[in-house]
Design a protein around this motif. Sequence first.
Motif, PDB file in Angstrom:
ATOM      1  N   THR A   1      31.494  43.081  34.748  1.00 40.38           N
ATOM      2  CA  THR A   1      30.390  42.689  33.869  1.00 40.38           C
ATOM      3  C   THR A   1      30.765  42.955  32.414  1.00 40.38           C
ATOM      4  O   THR A   1      31.897  43.338  32.110  1.00 40.38           O
ATOM      5  CB  THR A   1      29.119  43.473  34.242  1.00 40.38           C
ATOM      6  N   GLN A   2      29.820  42.778  31.516  1.00 38.02           N
ATOM      7  CA  GLN A   2      30.047  43.049  30.101  1.00 38.02           C
ATOM      8  C   GLN A   2      30.345  44.536  29.898  1.00 38.02           C
ATOM      9  O   GLN A   2      29.790  45.388  30.600  1.00 38.02           O
ATOM     10  CB  GLN A   2      28.815  42.653  29.279  1.00 38.02           C
ATOM     11  N   ASP A   3      31.190  44.852  28.939  1.00 39.92           N
ATOM     12  CA  ASP A   3      31.612  46.232  28.700  1.00 39.92           C
ATOM     13  C   ASP A   3      30.430  47.189  28.601  1.00 39.92           C
ATOM     14  O   ASP A   3      30.474  48.293  29.146  1.00 39.92           O
ATOM     15  CB  ASP A   3      32.436  46.329  27.409  1.00 39.92           C
ATOM     16  N   GLN A   4      29.378  46.775  27.915  1.00 40.00           N
ATOM     17  CA  GLN A   4      28.217  47.636  27.694  1.00 40.00           C
ATOM     18  C   GLN A   4      27.460  47.928  28.986  1.00 40.00           C
ATOM     19  O   GLN A   4      26.644  48.841  29.039  1.00 40.00           O
ATOM     20  CB  GLN A   4      27.251  47.011  26.675  1.00 40.00           C
ATOM     21  N   GLN A   5      27.716  47.168  30.030  1.00 36.89           N
ATOM     22  CA  GLN A   5      27.036  47.358  31.309  1.00 36.89           C
ATOM     23  C   GLN A   5      27.845  48.195  32.297  1.00 36.89           C
ATOM     24  O   GLN A   5      27.336  48.573  33.343  1.00 36.89           O
ATOM     25  CB  GLN A   5      26.738  45.995  31.941  1.00 36.89           C
TER      26      GLN A   5
ATOM     27  N   MET B   1      46.361  46.342  60.171  1.00 35.31           N
ATOM     28  CA  MET B   1      45.845  46.686  58.860  1.00 35.31           C
ATOM     29  C   MET B   1      44.387  46.240  58.769  1.00 35.31           C
ATOM     30  O   MET B   1      44.051  45.102  59.077  1.00 35.31           O
ATOM     31  CB  MET B   1      46.685  46.010  57.782  1.00 35.31           C
ATOM     32  N   LYS B   2      43.557  47.156  58.315  1.00 38.52           N
ATOM     33  CA  LYS B   2      42.138  46.851  58.179  1.00 38.52           C
ATOM     34  C   LYS B   2      41.897  45.979  56.946  1.00 38.52           C
ATOM     35  O   LYS B   2      42.425  46.238  55.873  1.00 38.52           O
ATOM     36  CB  LYS B   2      41.361  48.160  58.045  1.00 38.52           C
ATOM     37  N   LYS B   3      41.093  44.964  57.114  1.00 38.42           N
ATOM     38  CA  LYS B   3      40.712  44.101  56.001  1.00 38.42           C
ATOM     39  C   LYS B   3      39.742  44.870  55.102  1.00 38.42           C
ATOM     40  O   LYS B   3      38.787  45.473  55.588  1.00 38.42           O
ATOM     41  CB  LYS B   3      40.055  42.830  56.533  1.00 38.42           C
ATOM     42  N   VAL B   4      39.989  44.874  53.787  1.00 33.42           N
ATOM     43  CA  VAL B   4      39.122  45.561  52.836  1.00 33.42           C
ATOM     44  C   VAL B   4      38.043  44.580  52.376  1.00 33.42           C
ATOM     45  O   VAL B   4      38.333  43.447  51.993  1.00 33.42           O
ATOM     46  CB  VAL B   4      39.917  46.090  51.621  1.00 33.42           C
ATOM     47  N   ARG B   5      36.797  45.036  52.441  1.00 31.45           N
ATOM     48  CA  ARG B   5      35.664  44.199  52.044  1.00 31.45           C
ATOM     49  C   ARG B   5      35.265  44.521  50.600  1.00 31.45           C
ATOM     50  O   ARG B   5      35.138  45.687  50.230  1.00 31.45           O
ATOM     51  CB  ARG B   5      34.483  44.435  52.978  1.00 31.45           C
ATOM     52  N   PHE B   6      35.068  43.488  49.803  1.00 34.16           N
ATOM     53  CA  PHE B   6      34.717  43.620  48.395  1.00 34.16           C
ATOM     54  C   PHE B   6      33.384  42.946  48.109  1.00 34.16           C
ATOM     55  O   PHE B   6      33.104  41.871  48.638  1.00 34.16           O
ATOM     56  CB  PHE B   6      35.761  42.927  47.505  1.00 34.16           C
ATOM     57  N   ALA B   7      32.596  43.569  47.247  1.00 35.04           N
ATOM     58  CA  ALA B   7      31.434  42.922  46.633  1.00 35.04           C
ATOM     59  C   ALA B   7      31.738  42.893  45.136  1.00 35.04           C
ATOM     60  O   ALA B   7      32.409  43.793  44.623  1.00 35.04           O
ATOM     61  CB  ALA B   7      30.162  43.708  46.917  1.00 35.04           C
ATOM     62  N   ILE B   8      31.273  41.872  44.454  1.00 38.91           N
ATOM     63  CA  ILE B   8      31.628  41.698  43.040  1.00 38.91           C
ATOM     64  C   ILE B   8      30.372  41.518  42.207  1.00 38.91           C
ATOM     65  O   ILE B   8      29.547  40.647  42.501  1.00 38.91           O
ATOM     66  CB  ILE B   8      32.556  40.482  42.844  1.00 38.91           C
ATOM     67  N   ILE B   9      30.272  42.322  41.152  1.00 37.88           N
ATOM     68  CA  ILE B   9      29.200  42.167  40.171  1.00 37.88           C
ATOM     69  C   ILE B   9      29.819  41.587  38.916  1.00 37.88           C
ATOM     70  O   ILE B   9      30.682  42.215  38.295  1.00 37.88           O
ATOM     71  CB  ILE B   9      28.522  43.517  39.855  1.00 37.88           C
ATOM     72  N   GLY B  10      29.409  40.390  38.555  1.00 38.13           N
ATOM     73  CA  GLY B  10      29.940  39.706  37.378  1.00 38.13           C
ATOM     74  C   GLY B  10      30.932  38.636  37.780  1.00 38.13           C
ATOM     75  O   GLY B  10      32.072  38.934  38.122  1.00 38.13           O
ATOM     76  N   MET B  11      30.493  37.387  37.765  1.00 39.33           N
ATOM     77  CA  MET B  11      31.337  36.286  38.217  1.00 39.33           C
ATOM     78  C   MET B  11      31.839  35.427  37.059  1.00 39.33           C
ATOM     79  O   MET B  11      31.983  34.216  37.181  1.00 39.33           O
ATOM     80  CB  MET B  11      30.588  35.437  39.240  1.00 39.33           C
ATOM     81  N   GLY B  12      32.142  36.080  35.933  1.00 38.13           N
ATOM     82  CA  GLY B  12      32.810  35.396  34.830  1.00 38.13           C
ATOM     83  C   GLY B  12      34.281  35.231  35.192  1.00 38.13           C
ATOM     84  O   GLY B  12      34.656  35.200  36.373  1.00 38.13           O
TER      85      GLY B  12
ATOM     86  N   GLU C   1      36.719  46.915  35.939  1.00 41.63           N
ATOM     87  CA  GLU C   1      37.409  46.173  34.886  1.00 41.63           C
ATOM     88  C   GLU C   1      37.418  47.010  33.610  1.00 41.63           C
ATOM     89  O   GLU C   1      36.500  47.771  33.341  1.00 41.63           O
ATOM     90  CB  GLU C   1      36.696  44.825  34.680  1.00 41.63           C
ATOM     91  N   LYS C   2      38.473  46.904  32.837  1.00 40.03           N
ATOM     92  CA  LYS C   2      38.573  47.633  31.575  1.00 40.03           C
ATOM     93  C   LYS C   2      37.606  47.069  30.558  1.00 40.03           C
ATOM     94  O   LYS C   2      37.244  45.900  30.663  1.00 40.03           O
ATOM     95  CB  LYS C   2      40.002  47.576  31.044  1.00 40.03           C
ATOM     96  N   PRO C   3      37.158  47.828  29.624  1.00 44.38           N
ATOM     97  CA  PRO C   3      37.290  49.279  29.525  1.00 44.38           C
ATOM     98  C   PRO C   3      36.364  49.955  30.529  1.00 44.38           C
ATOM     99  O   PRO C   3      35.430  49.337  31.039  1.00 44.38           O
ATOM    100  CB  PRO C   3      36.839  49.580  28.099  1.00 44.38           C
ATOM    101  N   ILE C   4      36.611  51.230  30.777  1.00 45.57           N
ATOM    102  CA  ILE C   4      35.765  51.965  31.716  1.00 45.57           C
ATOM    103  C   ILE C   4      34.309  51.863  31.286  1.00 45.57           C
ATOM    104  O   ILE C   4      33.431  51.640  32.100  1.00 45.57           O
ATOM    105  CB  ILE C   4      36.214  53.435  31.798  1.00 45.57           C
TER     106      ILE C   4
END
Length: 151
Positions: free
Chosen positions: A77-81, A1-12, A99-102
């Motif tokens: 990140t924040q919903d507005q972003q 199984m291939k490892k999936v790589r993630f980058a994350i914007i928003g570290m709240g 993350e919700k909301p879209i």
Amino acid sequence: MKKVRFAIIGMGNRGTRYAQSQTLFPDQMEVTAIADPRRIRLDSANKFLHLPEDRLFDSADALLAQPKLADVMVIATQDQQHREHAIAAMEAGYDLLLEKPIAATLEDIVAVAETAKRLGRRVLVCHVLRYTVFYKEVRRLINEGYIGTVQ
């Protein structure tokens, strides 16, 4: 199984929770880069991620200016972003865990959906509230015939 790589914007709260999943599933996922304007959040997450300094970014723009660093971009990140970050990430070649909301408005939601369709990107909206007691009760009421049925 291939490892999936993630980058994350928003570290709240949400972004940190997604990052912590790496410790639960180290053979299946790897966080390769994170972005947040608050240095304290980057440092806190990096205590368990152990990323090199050049993979810690002080903005979404700075992360997205790099060559593609992961398979999936988490937008926490924040919903507005959400619209801005989701569209920019898809244009940079990322599939999304959004993350919700879209987005904050119907117009923004449509823009995200149209961008995903145009670019052939996958967007998974993380809507974990569907498992809360309130929503389970709503489902029960619907399934008992008050509105219709839910599969």
